[in-house]
Scaffold this motif. Structure first.
Motif, PDB file in Angstrom:
ATOM      1  N   ARG A  66       0.861  -1.200   0.000  1.00 25.55           N
ATOM      2  CA  ARG A  66       0.000   0.000   0.000  1.00 25.55           C
ATOM      3  C   ARG A  66       0.894   1.247   0.000  1.00 25.55           C
ATOM      4  NH1 ARG A  66      -5.341   1.337   1.963  1.00 25.55           N
ATOM      5  NH2 ARG A  66      -5.778  -0.914   1.927  1.00 25.55           N
ATOM      6  N   HIS A  67       0.589   2.196  -0.875  1.00 28.82           N
ATOM      7  CA  HIS A  67       1.413   3.398  -0.993  1.00 28.82           C
ATOM      8  C   HIS A  67       1.055   4.410   0.079  1.00 28.82           C
ATOM      9  CE1 HIS A  67       3.813   2.990  -4.740  1.00 28.82           C
ATOM     10  NE2 HIS A  67       2.963   1.997  -4.924  1.00 28.82           N
ATOM     11  N   ALA A  68       2.077   5.145   0.521  1.00 29.18           N
ATOM     12  CA  ALA A  68       1.887   6.121   1.595  1.00 29.18           C
ATOM     13  C   ALA A  68       2.955   7.201   1.469  1.00 29.18           C
ATOM     14  CB  ALA A  68       1.972   5.439   2.957  1.00 29.18           C
ATOM     15  N   SER A  69       2.790   8.237   2.286  1.00 29.30           N
ATOM     16  CA  SER A  69       3.757   9.332   2.345  1.00 29.30           C
ATOM     17  C   SER A  69       3.882   9.786   3.793  1.00 29.30           C
ATOM     18  CB  SER A  69       3.303  10.494   1.458  1.00 29.30           C
ATOM     19  OG  SER A  69       4.147  11.625   1.620  1.00 29.30           O
ATOM     20  N   VAL A  70       5.099   9.983   4.243  1.00 32.67           N
ATOM     21  CA  VAL A  70       5.355  10.483   5.593  1.00 32.67           C
ATOM     22  C   VAL A  70       5.956  11.886   5.481  1.00 32.67           C
ATOM     23  CG1 VAL A  70       6.698  10.199   7.706  1.00 32.67           C
ATOM     24  CG2 VAL A  70       5.686   8.194   6.577  1.00 32.67           C
ATOM     25  N   SER A  71       5.292  12.856   6.080  1.00 36.66           N
ATOM     26  CA  SER A  71       5.801  14.229   6.099  1.00 36.66           C
ATOM     27  C   SER A  71       6.174  14.581   7.527  1.00 36.66           C
ATOM     28  CB  SER A  71       4.737  15.207   5.584  1.00 36.66           C
ATOM     29  OG  SER A  71       4.446  14.972   4.223  1.00 36.66           O
ATOM     30  N   ARG A  72       7.354  15.152   7.689  1.00 41.47           N
ATOM     31  CA  ARG A  72       7.791  15.552   9.027  1.00 41.47           C
ATOM     32  C   ARG A  72       8.491  16.902   8.944  1.00 41.47           C
ATOM     33  NH1 ARG A  72      12.910  15.103  10.503  1.00 41.47           N
ATOM     34  NH2 ARG A  72      14.390  14.315   8.968  1.00 41.47           N
ATOM     35  N   GLU A  73       8.505  17.617  10.065  1.00 38.37           N
ATOM     36  CA  GLU A  73       9.154  18.923  10.152  1.00 38.37           C
ATOM     37  C   GLU A  73       8.639  19.876   9.068  1.00 38.37           C
ATOM     38  OE1 GLU A  73      12.419  19.376  12.766  1.00 38.37           O
ATOM     39  OE2 GLU A  73      10.346  18.813  13.180  1.00 38.37           O
ATOM     40  N   GLU A  77      10.919  17.012   5.482  1.00 43.70           N
ATOM     41  CA  GLU A  77      11.097  15.808   4.676  1.00 43.70           C
ATOM     42  C   GLU A  77       9.746  15.236   4.311  1.00 43.70           C
ATOM     43  OE1 GLU A  77      13.605  11.618   4.812  1.00 43.70           O
ATOM     44  OE2 GLU A  77      12.796  12.414   6.689  1.00 43.70           O
ATOM     45  N   ASN A  78       9.600  14.870   3.035  1.00 41.50           N
ATOM     46  CA  ASN A  78       8.410  14.179   2.556  1.00 41.50           C
ATOM     47  C   ASN A  78       8.883  12.885   1.888  1.00 41.50           C
ATOM     48  OD1 ASN A  78       6.139  16.315   2.913  1.00 41.50           O
ATOM     49  ND2 ASN A  78       7.801  17.437   1.932  1.00 41.50           N
TER      50      ASN A  78
END
Length: 234
Positions: free
Chosen positions: A177-184, A191-192
């Protein structure tokens, strides 16, 4: 009059002129953390009375605040970052103001999940915001339900729990399953990271995690339909 005033999620420049105007004019600012809000106010040379308003005291003081509003005081609610009421205190006070006929106005402004969603590369036309997953009770039940959700899913997560959550999502959603993690978000080291749940779990297990997290997950595919995703190392 009660104002809900969004505050920057990172970069202090991400606040509207109208928000600054309201913060200067109200009688009282209700702050999730007065230290964080003081830093913002000092940056813009705003001197205003602050009262703590957070999840640990909101039930105790809500009626007192309503009484003050009924007497004609104006207040602004701010959280440490983003729009009040989105996984942060505000709902209880807004509900009581509505019940008592007190005018409530929410200013537009910063909310972490919007930029995370838009730059994820995952469909944005239909989505569901679930905030933080339950840490224990009800967690598996919710994951089972979300695994069948066809809309894009938005979650908030802490850096300490991200890897565990990615592992749980793999278990119920599948490795691919595709996903994206965004932080800061909006900060210097924003970072994405995009990829499959398996790839993201491996990446953050090896690298470690810092900063507040927004997790965007592709919805379940309908039979016979395939959505193409572009992975991006940035």
């Amino acid at each position: 009059m009660l104002y809900l005033v969004p505050t920057p999620i990172g970069n202090l420049k991400d606040i509207t002129l109208r928000a600054l105007e309201v913060l200067k004019e109200v009688d009282l600012i209700l702050a999730e953390d007065t230290r964080t809000t003081s830093h913002l106010l000092n940056h813009y040379q705003i001197q205003k009375s602050l009262t703590p308003y957070h999840q640990h005291n909101e039930h105790k003081i809500v009626q007192h605040l309503v009484s003050q509003l009924q007497e004609g005081r104006t207040m602004a609610v701010v959280t440490d970052a983003g729009t009040p009421g989105i996984s942060d205190p505000a709902f209880l006070l807004v509900r009581e103001c509505v019940r008592h006929g007190i005018k409530v106005e929410c200013l537009p402004g910063a909310t972490a999940f919007v930029p995370a969603l838009v730059n994820s590369g995952i469909p944005t036309n239909r989505f569901v915001f679930e905030g933080f997953l339950p840490p224990k009770k009800g967690r598996q039940t919710m994951l089972k339900q979300l695994a069948q959700e066809e809309r894009t899913i938005i979650l908030y997560e802490s850096p300490m729990r991200l890897v565990r959550t990615l592992g749980d999502l793999r278990e119920f959603f599948g490795d691919d399953r595709h996903a994206s993690v965004s932080r800061e978000l909006t900060k210097l080291f924003e970072e994405n990271k995009r990829g499959t749940l398996a790839e993201l779990e491996t990446y953050f297990t090896e690298k470690g995690v810092k900063g507040e997290i927004v997790l965007i997950i592709a919805g379940a595919e309908k039979p016979g339909r395939k959505t193409e995703y572009l992975d991006n190392e940035n």
